[in-house]
Design a protein around this motif. Structure first.
Motif, mmCIF file in Angstrom:
data_model
loop_
_atom_site.group_PDB
_atom_site.id
_atom_site.type_symbol
_atom_site.label_atom_id
_atom_site.label_comp_id
_atom_site.label_asym_id
_atom_site.label_seq_id
_atom_site.Cartn_x
_atom_site.Cartn_y
_atom_site.Cartn_z
ATOM 1 N N UNK A 50 0.808 -1.228 0.000
ATOM 2 C CA UNK A 50 0.000 0.000 0.000
ATOM 3 C C UNK A 50 0.836 1.270 0.000
ATOM 4 N N UNK A 51 2.149 1.131 0.060
ATOM 5 C CA UNK A 51 3.009 2.306 0.056
ATOM 6 C C UNK A 51 3.230 2.869 1.438
ATOM 7 N N UNK A 52 4.065 3.876 1.494
ATOM 8 C CA UNK A 52 4.433 4.494 2.767
ATOM 9 C C UNK A 52 5.775 3.967 3.226
ATOM 10 N N UNK A 53 6.359 4.664 4.170
ATOM 11 C CA UNK A 53 7.650 4.225 4.684
ATOM 12 C C UNK A 53 7.461 3.547 6.039
ATOM 13 N N UNK A 54 8.391 2.674 6.345
ATOM 14 C CA UNK A 54 8.371 1.945 7.607
ATOM 15 C C UNK A 54 8.340 2.926 8.778
ATOM 16 N N UNK A 55 9.182 3.946 8.727
ATOM 17 C CA UNK A 55 9.275 4.916 9.817
ATOM 18 C C UNK A 55 7.972 5.701 9.982
ATOM 19 N N UNK A 56 7.360 6.106 8.869
ATOM 20 C CA UNK A 56 6.089 6.841 8.936
ATOM 21 C C UNK A 56 5.002 5.998 9.592
ATOM 22 N N UNK A 57 4.949 4.722 9.235
ATOM 23 C CA UNK A 57 3.927 3.846 9.800
ATOM 24 C C UNK A 57 4.150 3.628 11.292
ATOM 25 N N UNK A 58 5.401 3.468 11.691
ATOM 26 C CA UNK A 58 5.681 3.328 13.124
ATOM 27 C C UNK A 58 5.299 4.590 13.881
ATOM 28 N N UNK A 59 5.635 5.753 13.309
ATOM 29 C CA UNK A 59 5.278 7.028 13.946
ATOM 30 C C UNK A 59 3.764 7.198 14.030
ATOM 31 N N UNK A 60 3.039 6.616 13.088
ATOM 32 C CA UNK A 60 1.575 6.696 13.080
ATOM 33 C C UNK A 60 0.938 5.685 14.042
ATOM 34 N N UNK A 61 1.772 4.890 14.730
ATOM 35 C CA UNK A 61 1.243 3.940 15.708
ATOM 36 C C UNK A 61 0.891 2.586 15.150
ATOM 37 N N UNK A 62 1.424 2.241 13.988
ATOM 38 C CA UNK A 62 1.159 0.928 13.408
ATOM 39 C C UNK A 62 2.221 -0.061 13.864
ATOM 40 N N UNK A 63 1.825 -1.276 14.128
ATOM 41 C CA UNK A 63 0.453 -1.750 14.218
ATOM 42 C C UNK A 63 -0.201 -1.278 15.516
ATOM 43 N N UNK A 64 -1.491 -1.073 15.466
ATOM 44 C CA UNK A 64 -2.235 -0.521 16.602
ATOM 45 C C UNK A 64 -2.467 -1.603 17.661
ATOM 46 N N UNK A 65 -1.937 -1.410 18.875
ATOM 47 C CA UNK A 65 -2.154 -2.388 19.937
ATOM 48 C C UNK A 65 -3.605 -2.402 20.404
ATOM 49 N N UNK A 66 -4.091 -3.595 20.726
ATOM 50 C CA UNK A 66 -5.461 -3.767 21.213
ATOM 51 C C UNK A 66 -5.455 -4.261 22.656
ATOM 52 N N UNK A 67 -4.509 -5.151 22.981
ATOM 53 C CA UNK A 67 -4.429 -5.695 24.339
ATOM 54 C C UNK A 67 -3.026 -6.212 24.601
#
Length: 144
Positions: A50-67
């Protein structure tokens, strides 16, 4: 590395969080894999599909923790809507190309991920995501 990762479909975060200590095997449709870091993998897969950089996704909180905390115990995290959409819409050749690229990335980091196994992982995950979306559910990952 000895990690168990189970990707599973659940109706919502609260339902997904309930399996923190036991895993999803009996409660939800799931896929079980091992010996790779699934939290890192989903970010890499999103970059590839889907595109995007690894660092950008980490900064955006991916993957989003649930528990869970992730330090000493189990953790549940959500697959991003963007990765879910990319997997659901991907043609076989697209996820096969992504699987090959992911296997190469892991090799560069000193990890061995066979390309055929990578294809199975992404292909099975794409099928799980499509089925979950058809049922109005989301996809999560339980890590132990």
């Amino acid at each position: 590395m000895s990690i168990i990762a189970e990707f599973f479909a659940a109706p919502d975060d609260a339902s997904a969080a309930l399996i923190l200590q036991t895993g999803p095997q009996r409660a939800f449709e799931s896929l079980s894999f091992g010996n790779f870091d699934p939290e890192e993998a989903v970010v890499e897969w999103q970059c590839l599909l889907a595109g995007g950089s690894f660092e950008e996704l980490l900064e955006a909180g991916e993957p989003r923790p649930v528990a869970g905390q992730g330090d000493d115990g189990c953790v549940v995290f959500a697959i991003s809507p963007r990765l879910s959409a990319a997997l659901a819409e991907a043609e076989r050749s697209e996820w096969e190309d992504a699987a090959g690229a992911w296997a190469l990335q892991r090799a560069e980091e000193g990890e061995v991920v066979d390309k055929e196994i990578a294809c199975v992982i992404l292909g099975d995950l794409a099928a799980l995501v499509r089925n979950a979306r058809h049922q109005g559910q989301n996809v999560y990952c339980w890590v132990a």
